[in-house]
Design an enzyme around this catalytic site. Structure first.
Site, PDB file in Angstrom:
ATOM      1  N   ALA A  17       0.841  -1.207   0.000  1.00  0.00           N
ATOM      2  CA  ALA A  17       0.000   0.000   0.000  1.00  0.00           C
ATOM      3  C   ALA A  17       0.874   1.254   0.000  1.00  0.00           C
ATOM      4  O   ALA A  17       0.633   2.189  -0.777  1.00  0.00           O
ATOM      5  CB  ALA A  17      -0.921  -0.003   1.212  1.00  0.00           C
ATOM      6  N   VAL A  51       1.446 -11.524   2.161  1.00  0.00           N
ATOM      7  CA  VAL A  51       0.726 -12.663   1.603  1.00  0.00           C
ATOM      8  C   VAL A  51      -0.135 -12.288   0.390  1.00  0.00           C
ATOM      9  O   VAL A  51      -0.851 -13.138  -0.102  1.00  0.00           O
ATOM     10  CB  VAL A  51      -0.176 -13.349   2.649  1.00  0.00           C
ATOM     11  CG1 VAL A  51       0.595 -14.315   3.495  1.00  0.00           C
ATOM     12  CG2 VAL A  51      -0.908 -12.334   3.498  1.00  0.00           C
ATOM     13  N   LYS A  82      -1.530 -14.942 -14.687  1.00  0.00           N
ATOM     14  CA  LYS A  82      -2.793 -15.478 -14.154  1.00  0.00           C
ATOM     15  C   LYS A  82      -3.944 -15.056 -15.054  1.00  0.00           C
ATOM     16  O   LYS A  82      -4.146 -13.857 -15.262  1.00  0.00           O
ATOM     17  CB  LYS A  82      -2.994 -14.929 -12.732  1.00  0.00           C
ATOM     18  CG  LYS A  82      -4.394 -15.141 -12.185  1.00  0.00           C
ATOM     19  CD  LYS A  82      -4.588 -14.509 -10.813  1.00  0.00           C
ATOM     20  CE  LYS A  82      -6.054 -14.551 -10.429  1.00  0.00           C
ATOM     21  NZ  LYS A  82      -6.339 -13.860  -9.161  1.00  0.00           N
ATOM     22  N   GLY A 351      -6.819  -7.180  -2.973  1.00  0.00           N
ATOM     23  CA  GLY A 351      -6.113  -6.268  -2.067  1.00  0.00           C
ATOM     24  C   GLY A 351      -5.346  -5.195  -2.825  1.00  0.00           C
ATOM     25  O   GLY A 351      -5.503  -3.990  -2.576  1.00  0.00           O
TER      26      GLY A 351
HETATM   27  C1  FAD Z   1      -4.428 -14.050   4.166  1.00  0.00           C
HETATM   28  C2  FAD Z   1      -4.320 -12.918   3.198  1.00  0.00           C
HETATM   29  C3  FAD Z   1      -4.204 -13.177   1.848  1.00  0.00           C
HETATM   30  C4  FAD Z   1      -4.127 -12.129   0.929  1.00  0.00           C
HETATM   31  N1  FAD Z   1      -4.068 -12.407  -0.382  1.00  0.00           N
HETATM   32  C5  FAD Z   1      -4.064 -11.393  -1.278  1.00  0.00           C
HETATM   33  C6  FAD Z   1      -4.008 -11.651  -2.663  1.00  0.00           C
HETATM   34  O1  FAD Z   1      -3.931 -12.794  -3.109  1.00  0.00           O
HETATM   35  N2  FAD Z   1      -3.998 -10.601  -3.508  1.00  0.00           N
HETATM   36  C7  FAD Z   1      -4.054  -9.296  -3.060  1.00  0.00           C
HETATM   37  O2  FAD Z   1      -4.071  -8.375  -3.890  1.00  0.00           O
HETATM   38  N3  FAD Z   1      -4.082  -9.023  -1.765  1.00  0.00           N
HETATM   39  C8  FAD Z   1      -4.093 -10.034  -0.857  1.00  0.00           C
HETATM   40  N4  FAD Z   1      -4.100  -9.746   0.466  1.00  0.00           N
HETATM   41  C9  FAD Z   1      -4.065  -8.332   0.882  1.00  0.00           C
HETATM   42  C10 FAD Z   1      -2.645  -7.809   0.733  1.00  0.00           C
HETATM   43  O3  FAD Z   1      -1.762  -8.597   1.484  1.00  0.00           O
HETATM   44  C11 FAD Z   1      -2.575  -6.362   1.193  1.00  0.00           C
HETATM   45  O4  FAD Z   1      -3.598  -5.620   0.614  1.00  0.00           O
HETATM   46  C12 FAD Z   1      -1.268  -5.739   0.763  1.00  0.00           C
HETATM   47  O5  FAD Z   1      -0.178  -6.522   1.094  1.00  0.00           O
HETATM   48  C13 FAD Z   1      -1.099  -4.366   1.360  1.00  0.00           C
HETATM   49  O6  FAD Z   1      -0.764  -4.435   2.705  1.00  0.00           O
HETATM   50  P1  FAD Z   1      -0.419  -3.073   3.421  1.00  0.00           P
HETATM   51  O7  FAD Z   1       0.708  -2.428   2.734  1.00  0.00           O
HETATM   52  O8  FAD Z   1      -1.669  -2.295   3.604  1.00  0.00           O
HETATM   53  O9  FAD Z   1       0.008  -3.561   4.885  1.00  0.00           O
HETATM   54  P2  FAD Z   1       1.332  -4.328   5.388  1.00  0.00           P
HETATM   55  O10 FAD Z   1       1.864  -5.251   4.362  1.00  0.00           O
HETATM   56  O11 FAD Z   1       0.960  -4.895   6.710  1.00  0.00           O
HETATM   57  O12 FAD Z   1       2.418  -3.184   5.566  1.00  0.00           O
HETATM   58  C14 FAD Z   1       2.391  -2.335   6.683  1.00  0.00           C
HETATM   59  C15 FAD Z   1       3.637  -1.469   6.654  1.00  0.00           C
HETATM   60  O13 FAD Z   1       3.520  -0.520   7.691  1.00  0.00           O
HETATM   61  C16 FAD Z   1       4.732  -0.481   8.393  1.00  0.00           C
HETATM   62  N5  FAD Z   1       4.432  -0.081   9.767  1.00  0.00           N
HETATM   63  C17 FAD Z   1       3.542  -0.647  10.603  1.00  0.00           C
HETATM   64  N6  FAD Z   1       3.575  -0.015  11.784  1.00  0.00           N
HETATM   65  C18 FAD Z   1       4.502   0.959  11.670  1.00  0.00           C
HETATM   66  C19 FAD Z   1       5.001   1.933  12.551  1.00  0.00           C
HETATM   67  N7  FAD Z   1       4.571   2.020  13.810  1.00  0.00           N
HETATM   68  N8  FAD Z   1       5.973   2.769  12.115  1.00  0.00           N
HETATM   69  C20 FAD Z   1       6.446   2.695  10.841  1.00  0.00           C
HETATM   70  N9  FAD Z   1       5.996   1.785   9.956  1.00  0.00           N
HETATM   71  C21 FAD Z   1       5.040   0.925  10.377  1.00  0.00           C
HETATM   72  C22 FAD Z   1       5.313  -1.867   8.312  1.00  0.00           C
HETATM   73  O14 FAD Z   1       6.714  -1.839   8.506  1.00  0.00           O
HETATM   74  C23 FAD Z   1       4.943  -2.223   6.885  1.00  0.00           C
HETATM   75  O15 FAD Z   1       5.932  -1.708   6.028  1.00  0.00           O
HETATM   76  C24 FAD Z   1      -4.159 -10.783   1.399  1.00  0.00           C
HETATM   77  C25 FAD Z   1      -4.232 -10.529   2.769  1.00  0.00           C
HETATM   78  C26 FAD Z   1      -4.324 -11.572   3.660  1.00  0.00           C
HETATM   79  C27 FAD Z   1      -4.433 -11.249   5.131  1.00  0.00           C
END
Ligand code: FAD
Length: 505
Positions: A17, A51, A82, A351
């Protein structure tokens, strides 16, 4: 622009994200001349969820628009192509065979007088073939082990639409390197405190530094560190509609002669479903399940039993899932994107798509001036619409089941009631084909009537069409068969494509 007047936009979070948003906004706002100083603060101690391994096809346009080299991206993330998702065991077995259907990304081929779906239904072709096999080319490509690309396909081009399977950790790294090369500042630090003044975030703090910005983006994952500091009780849960709230994941190596599949497999288990996602280097598997019905140990045991004895020694990772979304994604000067904004279980791999939507929408709503409340309202309404719309589409996969082997599946049939208007639409679709205007007024950006039909007819929810069929009913299917033969000549086996890709490095 005078650098003194440049606004600062700070993203907290360096998962998909954070980096997708950074790379996109940097491209939009800073390509011609710099408008925003964009920073990403990423904790060196808190890992990413890692993931999100399958995508929908529209992510291609995102990567292409960012100017990323497709081959480089594929190699760096151990990706495969895919063309859709094969659903298995979402209904009772049919004549002793596991029920299965395919949901390709492909748009439907046109018929002449009647659309192809109507021809398929009027011709009662469900007696002899699956809907996806009747109306799509992709279903035939995967049977022959072919991917979507022709020998001469240009980057991001193919004969049928496609997305990717990729390693989520490697993707975040690749995006980070690309964003930094394009001018985004990367700060390795962990935020431990957030200060709020007049409904805005005034600063975020680590143990050694403070960071101010005009705009903050919360990309901290499920915890939503910044958006929660602005307002608690800003979460709407979708648990009534989508009860799966936990997952257990196991990665397994490919055997030597294994050929990665150009499609995801989603198999119904006792209390949820399991994914199989083939990368070029390994297979990602996992069980998404209802944690109110299974303990993590039971889920892991069921997943291992399903994978077979070779999975016995492989490491399992357990994950919590918070399914729902923010009522307000944008509050004050903070916008929550990615898991911090919301999450719908990963059945249709959406996601990354939702991040893409969030970042794109932000780019059309952000400006140099003061943000008017009407702008936030517009963003929040649209994002809520995207999530509600997607919730309905995912519920559709469950509520049409006839499985009655566990309470989970018996209750799944009742989940339609959790989506306003869906029970009535399901009734309607017993009488007529599902069409665009049945869904119009919603926010469907990825899944339209064509996608609904793959699920409805894959799950045997057919309308009883009440009119006489003419002579031309067979014609579109004959044409499709010709087209399939032509496409098979042009496209390459997926395994060959991956091998060529690896050799180019
Ligand atoms: C079981 C599962 C399967 C999935 N499968 C898919 C799929 O097949 N296809 C798909 O498109 N999406 C999938 N998703 C969703 C996908 O994983 C997420 O949408 C995507 O990875 C984005 O995650 P994110 O960046 O929002 O959060 P995260 O990957 O959790 O990243 C969070 C970031 O914030 C940082 N952070 C956290 N707290 C702090 C802090 N206090 N200070 C500084 N930095 C901080 C961390 O270091 C990290 O860099 C799946 C999710 C799950 C749970």
């Amino acid at each position: 622009m005078n650098p003194d007047k440049m606004k600062t936009l700070t993203i907290v979070g360096g998962g998909a994200a954070g980096w997708m948003t950074a790379i996109y906004l940097n491209k939009v706002f800073n390509s011609q001349q710099p408008n925003f100083q964009i920073n990403v603060i990423e904790s060196p101690d808190i890992g990413i969820i890692g993931v999100g391994e399958a995508t929908v096809h529209s992510i291609r346009y995102f990567f292409a628009a960012m100017g990323l080299d497709e081959n480089e991206l594929l190699r760096a993330t151990h990706a495969t192509l895919k063309t859709g998702i094969m659903f298995r065991n979402w209904m009772k077995p049919v004549a002793g065979q596991v029920h299965q259907y395919f949901h390709p990304f492909e748009q439907q081929q046109l018929g002449q007088e009647l659309d192809m779906s109507s021809c398929w239904l009027l011709g009662a072709r469900y007696r002899q073939e699956r809907y996806d096999e009747g109306v799509s080319i992709s279903a035939h490509l995967i049977k022959q082990g072919h991917g979507p690309k022709a020998r001469q396909s240009a980057p991001y081009q193919a004969v049928v639409p496609y997305g990717y399977h990729l390693d989520a950790v490697l993707l975040a790294r690749f995006l980070r390197d690309s964003a930094v090369a394009a001018g985004v500042a990367h700060i390795a630090d962990t935020i431990v405190d957030v200060s709020v003044a007049d409904g805005n975030i005034s600063a975020v703090y680590s143990t050694t530094a403070s960071y101010q910005a005009d705009i903050f983006i919360d990309a901290t994952g499920f915890k939503g560190l910044l958006i929660e500091a602005l307002q608690q009780n800003n979460w709407q849960s979708f648990a009534d509609a989508l009860p799966c709230n936990k997952a257990v994941a196991i990665q397994r190596p490919h055997s030597d002669d294994y050929q990665p599949k150009p499609y995801t497999v989603a198999t119904g288990l006792s209390n949820g479903w399991a994914w199989q996602i083939d990368l070029s280097s390994r297979q990602g598997t996992g069980y998404v399940y209802d944690g109110n019905r299974l303990t993590p140990e039971q889920a892991e045991q069921e997943l291992r039993a399903w994978l077979g004895p070779e999975a016995a020694e492989l490491q399992a990772r357990h994950l919590e899932m918070k399914v729902g979304c923010r009522q307000q994604f944008w509050l004050g000067n903070c916008i929550a994107i990615g898991l911090a904004g919301g999450f719908i279980e990963p059945l249709e791999s959406t996601g990354l798509h939702l991040i893409n939507l969030g970042a794109r929408l932000l780019s059309t709503h952000l400006s140099q001036g003061t943000v008017a409340q009407t702008v936030r309202d517009s963003y929040n309404t649209a994002m809520n619409g995207f999530y509600q719309d997607l919730k309905q589409f995912i519920v559709l996969h469950y509520c049409l089941t006839d499985r009655d082997d566990t309470d989970f599946w018996r209750q799944a049939q009742a989940t339609a009631a959790s989506c306003a208007g869906l029970p009535e639409k399901l009734q309607l679709w017993r009488h007529k084909i599902c069409e665009y205007h049945d869904l119009a007024g919603g926010y469907a950006t990825t899944f339209t009537d064509e996608n609904y039909r793959y699920i409805l007819y894959g799950m045997q929810h057919y309308p009883a069409l009440q009119f006489q069929s003419g002579e031309g009913l067979q014609q579109p299917f004959t044409q499709l068969q010709h087209r399939v033969q032509q496409v098979l000549q042009r496209t390459v086996p997926h395994a060959d494509y991956l091998q060529q890709l690896a050799q180019q490095s």
